[in-house]
Design an enzyme around this catalytic site. Structure first.
Site, PDB file in Angstrom:
ATOM      1  N   ASP A   1      13.246  -5.813   8.559  1.00 40.48           N
ATOM      2  CA  ASP A   1      14.452  -4.985   8.506  1.00 40.48           C
ATOM      3  C   ASP A   1      15.389  -5.449   7.380  1.00 40.48           C
ATOM      4  O   ASP A   1      15.413  -6.626   7.034  1.00 40.48           O
ATOM      5  CB  ASP A   1      15.161  -5.167   9.867  1.00 40.48           C
ATOM      6  CG  ASP A   1      16.072  -4.013  10.196  1.00 40.48           C
ATOM      7  OD1 ASP A   1      16.368  -3.222   9.297  1.00 40.48           O
ATOM      8  OD2 ASP A   1      16.482  -3.923  11.368  1.00 40.48           O
TER       9      ASP A   1
ATOM     10  N   ASP B   1       8.690   0.182  13.946  1.00 37.56           N
ATOM     11  CA  ASP B   1       9.484  -0.323  15.067  1.00 37.56           C
ATOM     12  C   ASP B   1      10.154   0.830  15.835  1.00 37.56           C
ATOM     13  O   ASP B   1      10.204   1.980  15.354  1.00 37.56           O
ATOM     14  CB  ASP B   1      10.549  -1.279  14.498  1.00 37.56           C
ATOM     15  CG  ASP B   1      10.982  -2.353  15.486  1.00 37.56           C
ATOM     16  OD1 ASP B   1      10.737  -2.191  16.690  1.00 37.56           O
ATOM     17  OD2 ASP B   1      11.600  -3.341  15.039  1.00 37.56           O
TER      18      ASP B   1
ATOM     19  N   ASP C   1       9.265 -10.066  21.181  1.00 41.36           N
ATOM     20  CA  ASP C   1      10.242 -10.748  20.320  1.00 41.36           C
ATOM     21  C   ASP C   1      10.414 -12.198  20.747  1.00 41.36           C
ATOM     22  O   ASP C   1      11.086 -12.971  20.063  1.00 41.36           O
ATOM     23  CB  ASP C   1      11.598 -10.039  20.385  1.00 41.36           C
ATOM     24  CG  ASP C   1      11.677  -8.882  19.398  1.00 41.36           C
ATOM     25  OD1 ASP C   1      10.809  -8.793  18.515  1.00 41.36           O
ATOM     26  OD2 ASP C   1      12.619  -8.076  19.510  1.00 41.36           O
TER      27      ASP C   1
END
Ligand code: DGJ
Length: 703
Positions: free
Chosen positions: A342, A453, A521
């Protein structure tokens, strides 16, 4: 193999070790006969001749026995199909025809009142024991006929015969704690798992397994089912009063309505697959793994490269120079794929802005991504980027131009999570925009890999102006599949990763279109063992991405762990590195290089071997996983904490030839297969958070 008996009204599907049988009664009820060891047609015919339970007031002889229980009539179980047209609900069908093409069986029924064709599909391939089931619903009426409202359209129902006890295994969790295994007794009543979030969810993976309470990793009958769908879903398991169990599953979480079928239109449900084994949970998982590698995951025979991902190192503080430095360090470790996460596009300098604007941030990448991609390629690695195409920040050029493109209910709050809204992929203009943007992006630079994502769930799934807005639940997923499919076809060299804030979108549907998934994550290497243990119940190591990150763990629990433990934990799947390499010492970088080199040696066995869970994690002690492929076997072992100085128990290995010898390729020690199988391998692990890798190769027959 498909065989037909019972005067053309009985079907027997057989795979490698199992059979599945069903038959039609004289009244056109489609009843389940058998799901278990291989049978012959006469066996199945004998079963079909057995009488149904006697009719008793308040009890349905059909309940728990039908292949596809529809709404209405003499049934009280949860229906797989619920249809409404012109105010009339329910289904009454007559059998029309059966057809066999290759390994697929189709049974077509018709409801004349609703002008509805219902086709049940079954496929069982010769190379395994997975039965793929799905259903097609077609409005066969004329333009004057009312549309059909599919209130509920499950993929299939699975029936198990009466038993004294049934135990349910399933996977549950939440963000950063996905796919943990739960195993509980099924009491009379229903257990429902699913997602009403618009994506598969971190809360449950669409998989269940049922045994009689005695199955182990190595033995016992296990029936399991898994759904291939990436939107909201539901699996309902019911233990009926007579001890039978029926499981229905499909897209959508409730009966509020999935789709409206106009005359001539069809809906094909996702696949709900099933697998039976009598060799325990381990064999069930290996059966699922083999089927996915052979028939679901694209290009599964290719090995997945070792990747580096910059997210934990940089979060949103991305710059071209810093990415170049990380890339050089990663290349020095032997990394093969470098992924910029990102923060590279639009005005994305935090999670408050930029989603939707898929062009490189001009301050961060003034010449676009190509110079960085070229440098990464020059370093001998492939180049990947992160995208989140289904989302938009309110602070973005896209949202300013098209505020109506997001899911919303008119006059209601547009709920934000992580400052973002969900685009309505059911809209053709939204899909056209995304196709153009992503196709351009993939053509603008030599990009080899896309991490796709999805960082929030649906909350306001409205579609103002559409006559049947709730169809967006189905259409969003279809739109996603369509986009991914088109991108794969147009850019065949690009691999895709499915990510949803970690493991929020892992299922057999998305795995048909992606090359690997981001498991969680949570990159703490100890927590990960339990997450990976659950994941492996259904999915193979070949798709399970796992990163080595920094210690203390920055994203999760701040746990401190050695580099070796972190590597061995991540080597159980597709190895990645996600730490801030600029902060690693020379000694750490050297050690990491050795671990990466070792992973590359064991990779064919880990990614393509058969997996045996030797000892589960949890309980604070030793856990281990073994992989076997041809002559080679790999054992990964982890010790959480040693108590009282006790030595750890040896690990009894599986899948070895007791008459052969096995050489430890690191030490040259030769072990006898019989000793490894019956007495075990001593790991020598001690202390806290210790781990080891054993790479053995069969060398000779033992005299
Ligand atoms: C969630 C993912 O799971 C992370 O790996 C990372 O890509 C972030 N999103 C970026 O926003």
């Amino acid at each position: 193999m498909i065989e037909i008996g019972g005067n053309g009204r009985l079907w027997l599907l057989s795979g490698r070790r199992s059979s599945y049988a069903l038959h039609l009664t004289d009244e056109d009820a489609l009843l389940h006969l058998h799901w278990g060891p291989r049978l012959t047609v006469p066996d199945a015919e004998a079963l079909a001749a057995e009488p149904l339970p006697a009719e008793r007031g308040f009890e349905s002889p059909l309940d728990g026995r039908e292949e596809y229980p529809v709404e209405g009539g003499p049934r009280f179980v949860r229906p797989a199909l619920s249809v409404r047209a012109a105010g009339v609900r329910g289904t009454e069908w007559r059998f029309q025809e059966s057809a066999v093409s290759g390994d697929e069986l189709r049974l077509r029924f018709h409801d004349p009142l609703h002008h509805l064709d219902i086709t049940l599909h079954y496929r069982m391939r010769d190379d395994g024991d997975v039965i793929e089931r799905w259903t097609t619903l077609t409005h066969t009426g004329t333009p004057d006929d009312a549309p059909l409202e599919l209130l509920r359209a499950d993929s299939a129902a699975w029936s198990l015969p009466a038993g004294e006890r049934h135990r349910l295994s399933h996977l549950y969790g939440r963000w950063a704690a996905e796919s943990r295994l739960a195993r509980t007794d099924l009491t009379p009543g229903e257990k429902v798992i699913g997602s009403r979030r618009g994506h598969t969810s971190h809360q449950h993976l669409p998989w269940i397994a049922i045994d009689d309470g005695t199955a182990t990793e190595e033995s016992g009958e296990v029936h399991s089912c898994a759904l291939a769908w990436s939107g909201s879903w539901r699996i309902a398991v019911q233990r009926l009063a007579d001890g039978t169990v029926q499981t229905v599953g499909g897209a959508g979480h409730d009966e509020a309505g999935l789709l409206l079928l106009a005359p001539g239109e069809s809906f094909t449900t996702p696949v709900f697959a099933g697998l039976w084994t009598q060799r325990g949970f381990g064999a069930a998982s290996r059966g699922w793994h083999a089927w996915q590698l052979a028939h679901v995951i694209p290009g599964a025979h290719q090995e997945r490269p070792v990747l580096y991902n910059s997210w934990e190192a940089t979060e949103f503080e991305v710059s071209e120079e810093q990415q170049r430095s990380l890339a050089r360090l990663a290349a020095g470790l032997g990394v093969e794929l470098f992924v910029v996460d990102d923060g590279w596009f639009g005005s994305r300098t935090s999670d408050r802005a930029g989603l939707g604007d898929w062009t490189p941030n001009p301050d961060r990448f003034p010449q676009g991504l190509k110079p960085l991609a070229d440098e990464v390629h020059g370093l001998g690695m492939r180049f990947g980027i992160w995208v989140e195409p289904e989302m938009v920040n309110a602070d973005s050029d896209l949202y300013r131009a098209h505020p109506d493109w997001v899911q919303h209910h008119p006059g209601r709050t547009r709920t934000e999570f992580r400052n973002q809204l969900v685009l309505n992929l059911a809209r053709p203009d939204v899909r056209a925009y995304l196709w153009e943007r992503l196709d351009t992006l993939l053509s603008s630079a030599p990009i080899d890999y896309v991490k796709w994502d999805f960082n929030r769930s649906f909350t306001d799934p409205g579609w103002p102006g559409d006559p049947y807005p709730q169809r967006l639940g189905i259409e969003h997923v279809r739109g996603l599949y369509d986009l991914l499919g088109r991108l794969r076809a147009a850019h065949p060299g690009v691999a895709f990763e499915s990510c949803s804030g970690g493991g929020g979108r892992i299922d057999l549907g998305i795995l048909g279109l992606t090359d690997q998934v981001w498991t969680s994550d949570n990159t703490d290497p100890l927590d990960r063992l339990a997450i990976q243990h659950g994941f492996s119940q259904l999915h193979p190591a070949r798709v399970m991405a796992a990163w080595v990150t920094d210690s203390p763990n920055v994203m999760g629990n701040q746990r401190t762990s050695g580099l070796g433990f972190r590597f061995v934990s991540a080597m159980a799947g597709v190895l990645g590195i996600g730490g801030d390499l600029t902060k690693w010492s020379e000694a750490e970088l050297t050690e990491a290089r050795d671990w990466v080199a070792l992973y590359k040696r064991i990779r064919p066995v880990v990614q393509h071997g058969e997996q045996y869970r030797l000892r589960p994690p949890g309980g604070g002690g030793l856990s281990a996983v073994q992989y076997v492929r041809g002559e080679e076997t790999v054992v990964l072992a982890w010790l959480h904490a040693q108590s009282y100085g006790e030595p750890q128990p040896p690990l009894r290995l599986r899948g070895l030839d007791p008459d052969s010898a096995y050489e430890d390729l690191a030490t040259g020690t030769v072990h006898r297969g019989a000793v490894l199988s019956h007495h075990g391998l001593r790991t020598g692990l001690r202390g806290d958070l210790d781990a080891a890798v054993f790479h053995l190769r069969r060398t000779e027959q033992v005299g």
